[in-house]
Enzyme design. Sequence first.
Site, PDB file in Angstrom:
ATOM      1  N   TYR A 208      15.375  11.497  -6.743  1.00  0.00           N
ATOM      2  CA  TYR A 208      13.902  11.839  -6.288  1.00  0.00           C
ATOM      3  C   TYR A 208      13.972  12.242  -4.894  1.00  0.00           C
ATOM      4  CZ  TYR A 208       9.403  10.287  -4.755  1.00  0.00           C
ATOM      5  OH  TYR A 208       7.971   9.944  -4.232  1.00  0.00           O
ATOM      6  N   CYS A 209      13.135  13.323  -4.696  1.00  0.00           N
ATOM      7  CA  CYS A 209      12.764  13.800  -3.202  1.00  0.00           C
ATOM      8  C   CYS A 209      14.529  14.356  -2.644  1.00  0.00           C
ATOM      9  CB  CYS A 209      12.477  12.643  -2.246  1.00  0.00           C
ATOM     10  SG  CYS A 209      11.780  13.429  -0.878  1.00  0.00           S
ATOM     11  N   LEU A 210      14.898  13.730  -1.476  1.00  0.00           N
ATOM     12  CA  LEU A 210      16.139  14.208  -0.909  1.00  0.00           C
ATOM     13  C   LEU A 210      17.211  13.671  -1.730  1.00  0.00           C
ATOM     14  CD1 LEU A 210      15.705  13.660   2.921  1.00  0.00           C
ATOM     15  CD2 LEU A 210      15.255  15.434   1.444  1.00  0.00           C
TER      16      LEU A 210
END
Length: 623
Positions: A353-355
Amino acid sequence: MTRKPTRSRVKGASRPNPETPPVAQTLPAVLPQPKAPDNGGTVTVRETADPHPHAALDRSAMASIARLTGGISPHAIVDAWNDWAMHLARAPGRQLELIERAQSNWMKIAQYTVDALTGQKPAKPFQPGPNDTRWSHGGWDRAPFSIWQQGFLATHDWWDAATSNLRGLRRQNAERTGFMMRQLLDTVSPSNFPPGNPEILESTVRTGGRNLFEGAVHYADDLRHVLTQERRPVPESHALGKVLAATPGEVVHRNDLMELIQYAPTTGEVRPEPVLIVPAWIMKYYILDLSQHNSFIRWLVGQGYTVFCISWRNPGAERAELSLEDYRKQGVMEALEVINAIVPGEKVHANGYCLGGTLLAIAAATMARDDDDRLASVTLMAAQVDFAEAGELLLFLDESQVAFLEDMMWAQGYLDRPQMSGAFAAIRSEDLIWSRAVRRYYLGEPDLPTDIGVWVNDTTRMPARMHSEYLRGVFLENRLSAGRFAVEGRVIALKDIASPMFVVATEADHIAPWRSVYKTALFTDCDLTFLLTKGGHNGGILSEPGHPGRHYRIGHRPAGGHYRGPDGWLADHEPQPGSWWPEWARWLDAHSGVVVPARDPKAGAARGYPSLGSAPGHYIHQM
């Protein structure tokens, strides 16, 4: 399965592996890298001269300035305005256009004023943006408040035109000047002042001024926390481990960088392949394990999967030298080693998720390069692998800005998330800064805790070296998609990933814009399913079944299929009502084997991984 030789597994704190070269001998992602030669892709490190002893003085001076400016580079600001002013000065056509626009806007306001003051109900010539909630009160439809509102929006409109792209002007500087002018104008919005805001006036009359007294108390409390840098504790109504991050499980592994949580099954049978969730290190993992009704992890466990999740440590200055490579090896790769020991013989569904998704993509590409096929699938949620179109965050990053942040992190050893959260809030300042300030300080309304609000305020830090490597090597120089990102001395390529991929983007994401996330399809050749869901960076992902007003689009590209642009893809895929979670579960089921008996998290003790405590573990509580 083909695997690399197993490293020594760690119980508790991690131990160095004698086969692993020290960090100084590996190729950092931040160093300039020449093109890879044909002999195996090995990249050599360019020799760099040692910095002069006086360089520390320069960095200290810049770090001192950075503390005063909140990490914003004054040079970047001056450069943007100079670039804009010089190009506008040599563009007589644009100057005439702006003069005509000013005249037109003035005439619209004059006509609106006459109509409003003579008792008519004229249509407003200027409308606020979709996220601008400052004008929702009905009083803004009455004179004189409506006139003040229209004058403000007309000024906004003129400056948007004045700072729009101009021939020869660097696009980033055009966007920066527009952004900075919007921030400046928002400080003088009539909604910010009690005499000019009908909602504040009504509340003051109704409460006899109590709203202003309570607002002053809120302001004093906020000011004290800002000056002392005191962290607000998680309220008891949202206690971690009881209300939030409450999905039952056990911490089965811990090192200096992360804890690995294995969740207790809630079904009698599970799919044989376990799931590893890799959250971003910029946040605490429980964004994916919020309240019982919207916990992504709790829901996934209920679908019949053995779920593991990484909980990152909140590092301090003593871990300033942690690198992006450390996060890959001690985070993703070590978690895989532990899962392979607890659930032997099974491939792993990895979800980032995300970074955390960017880090997972780096790890997956490295594994593919090294013929390590332990991944059953790769899911990326609101995660980018190419940063050429990274949205409004690009406003805050160029060489000057990154150097400025590096000096600040060099001095304190880390980047504190409040120093970044200000940038995220400024992107939507009209809603996240000014509307909140009016509600809290003038209307006297308290900030009622919500699950996602508690998580937002539970901030984390980022080690100086790691964040510098990410900002410079991944974000600013965009090496991952350009084929110039090296791991252990050799470049990696996203197109080497053969595992099926499921990529999720959100329509209103201002951190990872969906068209940027979609470019994963441009740099990979594997079987890929792309899903676009309604919502923003967090809200779109937390789209549990039953959430009202949700929809999504989904499309599939077979391995080796041709690339389609995002606009063409959007036109060909109609929205489907409901949550995207069940769609992903069906995709996971299609890439999983026949069910097996459920696995007890405490059973890992027989394989060398006894429970180190109940979920959510220790690192989640670090301030």
